[in-house]
Design a protein around this motif. Structure first.
Motif, short mmCIF file in Angstrom:
data_model
loop_
_atom_site.label_atom_id
_atom_site.label_comp_id
_atom_site.label_asym_id
_atom_site.label_seq_id
_atom_site.Cartn_x
_atom_site.Cartn_y
_atom_site.Cartn_z
N SER A 15 0.34 -1.40 -0.27
CA SER A 15 0.27 -0.35 -0.09
C SER A 15 0.83 1.49 0.11
O SER A 15 0.87 2.37 -0.65
N ASP A 38 -7.87 -3.94 -1.97
CA ASP A 38 -7.44 -5.03 -0.22
C ASP A 38 -8.83 -4.92 0.41
O ASP A 38 -9.80 -3.52 0.30
N ASP A 82 -3.95 -1.56 -6.39
CA ASP A 82 -3.17 -2.18 -4.70
C ASP A 82 -3.89 -3.35 -4.69
O ASP A 82 -4.75 -3.36 -4.06
MG MG Z 1 -2.48 -2.90 1.82
#
Ligand code: MG
Ligand code: ADP
Length: 228
Positions: A15, A38, A82
């Protein structure tokens, strides 16, 4: 171009890398979407605070990823995804759509050895897609005086994945950045070294994305494509 930050291990810096890459691409003058894939959804919140001009979307299931990524890619110059820590099907969907996979890895032999497992799904995608997505390993959270050992280079070579020569050092300022709703380029002098190293890393990985005299380049190629 769709770039996924992928490693099925959690806590390796995905991230942090994804948010900084999205912010860097925006700084280079590109239109950018950050796709937060995520389930924790922390990077979309972080980028909204840090760089509101970057479009943030949440894509947390494989069907959404497969269906929506191409359209998002048409609407902006770059989509930075991400990736999740563990959901294999989400990772698989991302790797079936991505042009480039960035694989962050902590700089220890244990972590590098674990990469074989953590990149299983990447290899499947490359097998199905005749080598795509291109991929590069980026060492994250390295010690300041870290030297790449031959063991580690051999381990990366055995996976047939290139290793970026630039890396991200373990620095408190990266850990503080999300709490400040910011990225290292906006955190003043205490983040200067981090700002420089992150800039050098992204220039190395995406030379075609670097802003040229105030204007963005018309076509963007990743490192491998640029030298091919
Ligand atoms: Mg992450
Ligand atoms: N280069 C770095 N230096 C210091 N802390 C870092 C660095 N990169 C990530 N971190 C911290 O390590 C933890 C895990 O990073 P994160 O980017 O959330 O990893 P992932 O998304 O792979 O789970 C977070 O607390 C983050 O702030």
């Amino acid at each position: 171009m769709i770039i996924v930050v992928a490693n099925s291990k959690g806590g390796v810096g995905k991230s942090t890398l994804a948010v900084h890459l999205a912010a860097w691409l925006h700084k280079q003058g590109h239109r950018v979407t950050l796709a937060d894939c995520d389930t924790q959804q922390s990077s979309s919140e972080w980028i909204r605070e840090a760089v509101p001009e970057v479009r943030a979307v949440r894509l947390d299931n494989p069907d959404m990823i497969l269906n929506d990524l191409p359209q998002l890619c048409q609407e902006t110059d770059f989509v930075v995804a991400d990736g999740p820590g563990s959901q294999t099907e989400t990772s698989r969907a991302l790797l079936l759509r991505a042009d480039l996979a960035i694989v962050p890895c902590k700089a220890s032999m244990l972590e590098v050895r674990a990469l074989a497992k953590a990149t299983d799904v990447l290899r499947q995608a490359q097998d199905i897609r005749a080598g795509k997505p291109e991929a590069v390993i980026v060492l994250s959270m390295i010690g300041k005086n870290y030297r790449l050992t031959k063991d580690m280079m051999d381990a990366a070579a055995a996976l047939d994945l290139p290793l970026a020569t630039r890396a991200l050092v373990l620095r408190q300022v990266y850990a503080d950045a999300p709490g400040q709703g910011s990225v290292v380029w906006n955190l003043g002098s205490r983040a200067q070294e981090a700002a420089e190293e992150a800039d050098l890393l992204f220039r190395e990985i995406l030379p075609g994305a670097v802003k040229i005299r105030g204007r963005k380049p018309s076509s963007v190629k990743s490192k491998k494509a640029a030298v091919a």
